[in-house]
Write a protein that holds these residues in place. Structure first.
Motif, mmCIF file in Angstrom:
data_model
loop_
_atom_site.group_PDB
_atom_site.id
_atom_site.type_symbol
_atom_site.label_atom_id
_atom_site.label_comp_id
_atom_site.label_asym_id
_atom_site.label_seq_id
_atom_site.Cartn_x
_atom_site.Cartn_y
_atom_site.Cartn_z
ATOM 1 N N ASP A 152 31.943 40.885 67.922
ATOM 2 C CA ASP A 152 30.491 40.947 67.752
ATOM 3 C C ASP A 152 30.054 42.391 67.516
ATOM 4 O O ASP A 152 29.330 42.697 66.554
ATOM 5 N N ALA A 204 21.264 46.201 57.463
ATOM 6 C CA ALA A 204 21.801 45.833 58.778
ATOM 7 C C ALA A 204 21.121 46.635 59.875
ATOM 8 O O ALA A 204 20.923 47.846 59.759
ATOM 9 N N LYS A 248 25.196 45.273 74.399
ATOM 10 C CA LYS A 248 26.470 44.748 73.912
ATOM 11 C C LYS A 248 27.571 45.804 74.027
ATOM 12 O O LYS A 248 28.711 45.488 74.389
ATOM 13 N N ARG A 304 26.341 47.759 59.762
ATOM 14 C CA ARG A 304 25.437 48.908 59.813
ATOM 15 C C ARG A 304 25.995 50.077 59.015
ATOM 16 O O ARG A 304 25.278 50.731 58.247
ATOM 17 N N THR A 316 31.856 43.909 64.116
ATOM 18 C CA THR A 316 31.310 43.447 62.832
ATOM 19 C C THR A 316 29.871 43.925 62.637
ATOM 20 O O THR A 316 29.453 44.208 61.507
ATOM 21 N N SER A 317 29.122 44.037 63.726
ATOM 22 C CA SER A 317 27.753 44.562 63.640
ATOM 23 C C SER A 317 27.762 46.035 63.235
ATOM 24 O O SER A 317 26.951 46.478 62.412
ATOM 25 N N VAL A 349 23.070 48.165 66.488
ATOM 26 C CA VAL A 349 23.659 47.305 67.517
ATOM 27 C C VAL A 349 22.872 47.456 68.820
ATOM 28 O O VAL A 349 22.459 48.566 69.188
#
Length: 202
Positions: free
Chosen positions: A34, A7, A14, A42, A37-38, A10
């Motif tokens: 967003d 992953a 954002k 990670r 979950t990112s 981010v």
């Protein structure tokens, strides 16, 4: 997660948008999901890499632990699903991606356990805020480096400046006091030569 793909960090814009909207009292479920979950993906990658560094690789197909001897020729073979790869290839797949999380293992594990259970906007953003304000060696006299540098895209200086610049307002769910605590720890960390207010080296 695809085979041997980890992953990514981010995107900082954002994080910035999330805090700006939160400060205005705009509790945006889409952006918090967003970002959250990112970050979760990670952190999951970091935990898998850290486990491998400690002698137990994690099967990317079924999550079974596979003990290894650090020999590059050693074949990591899952006893449950049969997935396999040479340890050297597995190890090389995450080089240079700042996925080593040993110094923040407690914090990363806690986030990984709690985030899937978070249901409300408030629960999610508070966990996000907590994670990006932690440090490797969080309880040490001299913390190592901000965990944010592992999970947010950008140089150490750019990430420090981002954290310093996050918006807080009357509508904020998160507390500005977390920034004050972060700044104090930053002043004792290995990144203390970076001025968070400018993003420049002191």
């Amino acid at each position: 997660m695809n085979k041997l793909l980890w992953a990514k960090k981010v995107q900082p814009h954002k994080i910035k948008i999330l805090y700006e909207r939160d400060a205005m009292g705009i509790y945006d479920d889409d952006i918090v999901d967003d970002v959250g979950t990112s970050l979760y993906a990670r952190v999951d990658s970091m935990l898998m890499v850290t486990s491998s560094n400690l002698g137990k690789a994690i099967c990317i197909e079924c999550r079974t632990e596979i003990q290894h001897n650090y020999n590059r020729e050693f074949i990591l073979e899952c006893p449950k699903c049969g997935w396999s790869v040479p340890f050297g290839k597995f190890n090389d797949s995450y080089k240079g991606q700042t996925l080593h999380g040993y110094g923040a293992l407690v914090e990363l594990t806690e986030f990984a356990k709690k985030y899937p259970l978070a249901k409300t906007y408030s629960e999610k953003i508070l966990l996000i805020d907590w994670l990006i304000h932690t440090f490797h060696g969080n309880l040490h006299t001299n913390p190592s480096r901000p965990t944010a540098t592992n999970v947010i895209e950008g140089s150490n200086a750019a990430v420090a400046n981002l954290i310093f610049s996050l918006a807080y307002g009357e509508g904020s769910t998160v507390a500005k006091e977390e920034l004050d605590i972060w700044l104090e720890k930053h002043s004792r960390s290995i990144h203390r030569h970076i001025n968070p207010a400018t993003g420049l080296k002191a």
